[in-house]
Design a protein around this motif. Structure first.
Motif, PDB file in Angstrom:
ATOM      1  N   ILE A  88      22.870 -21.339   8.639  1.00 32.88           N
ATOM      2  CA  ILE A  88      23.783 -21.495   7.363  1.00 32.88           C
ATOM      3  C   ILE A  88      23.689 -23.046   7.070  1.00 32.88           C
ATOM      4  O   ILE A  88      23.570 -23.368   5.837  1.00 32.88           O
ATOM      5  CB  ILE A  88      25.318 -21.026   7.711  1.00 32.88           C
ATOM      6  CG1 ILE A  88      25.324 -19.519   7.860  1.00 32.88           C
ATOM      7  CG2 ILE A  88      26.177 -21.624   6.667  1.00 32.88           C
ATOM      8  CD1 ILE A  88      26.861 -19.090   8.192  1.00 32.88           C
ATOM      9  N   SER A  89      23.786 -23.686   8.077  1.00 31.90           N
ATOM     10  CA  SER A  89      23.414 -25.379   7.728  1.00 31.90           C
ATOM     11  C   SER A  89      22.213 -25.767   6.667  1.00 31.90           C
ATOM     12  O   SER A  89      22.472 -26.302   6.063  1.00 31.90           O
ATOM     13  CB  SER A  89      23.512 -26.254   9.118  1.00 31.90           C
ATOM     14  OG  SER A  89      24.628 -26.015   9.477  1.00 31.90           O
ATOM     15  N   LYS A  90      21.165 -25.019   7.184  1.00 31.68           N
ATOM     16  CA  LYS A  90      19.839 -24.925   6.646  1.00 31.68           C
ATOM     17  C   LYS A  90      19.995 -24.667   5.242  1.00 31.68           C
ATOM     18  O   LYS A  90      19.463 -25.325   4.143  1.00 31.68           O
ATOM     19  CB  LYS A  90      18.727 -24.402   7.366  1.00 31.68           C
ATOM     20  CG  LYS A  90      17.438 -24.320   6.547  1.00 31.68           C
ATOM     21  CD  LYS A  90      16.758 -25.437   6.710  1.00 31.68           C
ATOM     22  CE  LYS A  90      15.275 -25.410   6.478  1.00 31.68           C
ATOM     23  NZ  LYS A  90      14.642 -26.774   6.567  1.00 31.68           N
ATOM     24  N   ARG A 102      11.657 -35.305   5.031  1.00 33.09           N
ATOM     25  CA  ARG A 102      12.645 -36.393   5.438  1.00 33.09           C
ATOM     26  C   ARG A 102      13.498 -36.706   4.507  1.00 33.09           C
ATOM     27  O   ARG A 102      13.514 -36.364   3.200  1.00 33.09           O
ATOM     28  CB  ARG A 102      11.710 -37.801   5.606  1.00 33.09           C
ATOM     29  CG  ARG A 102      10.654 -37.742   6.621  1.00 33.09           C
ATOM     30  CD  ARG A 102       9.985 -39.073   6.933  1.00 33.09           C
ATOM     31  NE  ARG A 102       8.964 -38.912   7.995  1.00 33.09           N
ATOM     32  CZ  ARG A 102       8.030 -39.912   8.591  1.00 33.09           C
ATOM     33  NH1 ARG A 102       8.232 -41.103   7.813  1.00 33.09           N
ATOM     34  NH2 ARG A 102       7.380 -39.890   9.513  1.00 33.09           N
ATOM     35  N   ILE A 103      14.705 -37.222   4.996  1.00 33.41           N
ATOM     36  CA  ILE A 103      15.767 -37.502   4.148  1.00 33.41           C
ATOM     37  C   ILE A 103      16.473 -38.690   4.412  1.00 33.41           C
ATOM     38  O   ILE A 103      16.396 -39.336   5.530  1.00 33.41           O
ATOM     39  CB  ILE A 103      16.868 -36.358   4.111  1.00 33.41           C
ATOM     40  CG1 ILE A 103      17.337 -36.327   5.566  1.00 33.41           C
ATOM     41  CG2 ILE A 103      16.381 -35.027   3.683  1.00 33.41           C
ATOM     42  CD1 ILE A 103      18.901 -35.489   5.739  1.00 33.41           C
ATOM     43  N   ASP A 118      14.601 -36.964   9.805  1.00 30.89           N
ATOM     44  CA  ASP A 118      13.751 -35.611   9.959  1.00 30.89           C
ATOM     45  C   ASP A 118      14.751 -34.808   9.373  1.00 30.89           C
ATOM     46  O   ASP A 118      15.949 -34.856   9.595  1.00 30.89           O
ATOM     47  CB  ASP A 118      13.251 -35.119  11.233  1.00 30.89           C
ATOM     48  CG  ASP A 118      12.508 -33.780  11.060  1.00 30.89           C
ATOM     49  OD1 ASP A 118      13.192 -32.882  10.807  1.00 30.89           O
ATOM     50  OD2 ASP A 118      11.293 -33.789  11.579  1.00 30.89           O
ATOM     51  N   ALA A 119      14.414 -33.725   8.468  1.00 34.23           N
ATOM     52  CA  ALA A 119      15.110 -32.639   7.667  1.00 34.23           C
ATOM     53  C   ALA A 119      16.062 -31.948   8.675  1.00 34.23           C
ATOM     54  O   ALA A 119      17.176 -31.632   8.248  1.00 34.23           O
ATOM     55  CB  ALA A 119      14.671 -32.036   6.696  1.00 34.23           C
ATOM     56  N   GLU A 120      15.438 -31.982   9.740  1.00 39.67           N
ATOM     57  CA  GLU A 120      16.216 -30.898  10.841  1.00 39.67           C
ATOM     58  C   GLU A 120      17.371 -31.685  11.381  1.00 39.67           C
ATOM     59  O   GLU A 120      18.355 -30.917  12.135  1.00 39.67           O
ATOM     60  CB  GLU A 120      15.136 -30.624  11.903  1.00 39.67           C
ATOM     61  CG  GLU A 120      15.776 -29.402  12.805  1.00 39.67           C
ATOM     62  CD  GLU A 120      15.975 -28.289  12.346  1.00 39.67           C
ATOM     63  OE1 GLU A 120      16.674 -27.506  12.833  1.00 39.67           O
ATOM     64  OE2 GLU A 120      15.283 -28.171  11.368  1.00 39.67           O
TER      65      GLU A 120
END
Length: 244
Positions: A38-40, A125-126, A160-162
């Motif tokens: 859900i977070s993704k 990346r963010i 990292d986006a994760e």
């Protein structure tokens, strides 16, 4: 192919009756994308890749088009390692009816599809502000998590986006009274599991053949998926519960 619930033929159901909650969308996507969370989904919404409707009380409602669009996004990340900016451009081109060509993949070998590029793909990346907004946390919380090594910026200060998924899960656990210091044991276990995977794929990464090095990336993803599933199964067994 993603399967979306139908609205019921022959009953004149309103379009809103066919909208799905985020939990239903998660179940639909997990058939093809077992690791999605859900977070993704919320992060992809925050990045403007999907725009679900909102009920008067603020709940997200997704159409079949939204689910199909999510599938495209996740597929481009998984199969082509594209950053979100490039994925957004591809989606916009598709909506304009333009032909979209994704990076080519080499033919299958030993059951795995290997990218033609000899080097490892660049992960999405963010920035720090994007991470704070997507995870819904404050600067003080993020600094505390970083002090325990739970979230770590890359060399250039981005993430990292994760990291969005990690931060969101830490925040959710916090609502149950589980503090960041309690999670150090999980981080240590994750590092050990990653080290084991690295040992297995190290010979492939060091190989002189570029395609063999590219194959190491696919093998790493495969092993990572298996270790995550095993970890989840062991935790469920230890607690005597079964998660959906």
């Amino acid at each position: 192919m993603l399967q979306t619930p139908s609205g019921g033929a022959g009953h004149g159901a309103a379009a809103t009756d066919r909208l799905m909650s985020i939990g239903t969308v998660l179940n639909v996507l997990r058939d093809e994308f077992p690791e999605v969370t859900i977070s993704k989904i919320r992060f992809l919404e925050a990045e403007g890749l999907i725009e679900p409707q909102r009920t008067p009380s603020g709940y997200r409602k997704f159409s079949a088009h939204d689910v199909e669009r999510l599938g495209h996004v996740l597929r481009m990340q998984r199969d082509h390692y594209l950053p979100l900016k490039v994925i957004r451009e591809h989606l916009e081109a598709m909506e304009r009816g333009e032909a979209v060509q994704l990076p080519a993949l080499s033919r299958q070998r030993d059951g795995d599809t290997v990218p033609e590029s000899p080097e490892a793909p660049t992960a999405a990346r963010i920035g720090r502000d994007e991470l704070l907004a997507a995870a819904g946390v404050g600067e003080e919380e993020l600094r505390e998590w970083e002090s325990y090594g739970l979230v770590t910026p890359l060399e250039d200060g981005v993430y990292d986006a994760e990291a969005v998924t990690v931060a969101s899960l830490i925040a959710e656990l916090g609502r149950f009274g589980i503090e960041p210091r309690h999670l150090r044991v999980m981080k240590a276990a994750a590092d050990r599991e990653a080290g084991l995977v690295d040992q297995v794929v190290a010979p492939l990464k060091r190989h002189r053949n570029p395609q063999t090095r590219a194959h190491a990336q696919a093998r790493t993803k495969e092993l990572a998926g298996l270790t995550v599933k095993l970890h989840a199964a062991l935790v469920q067994t230890a607690l005597g519960v079964r998660l959906p």
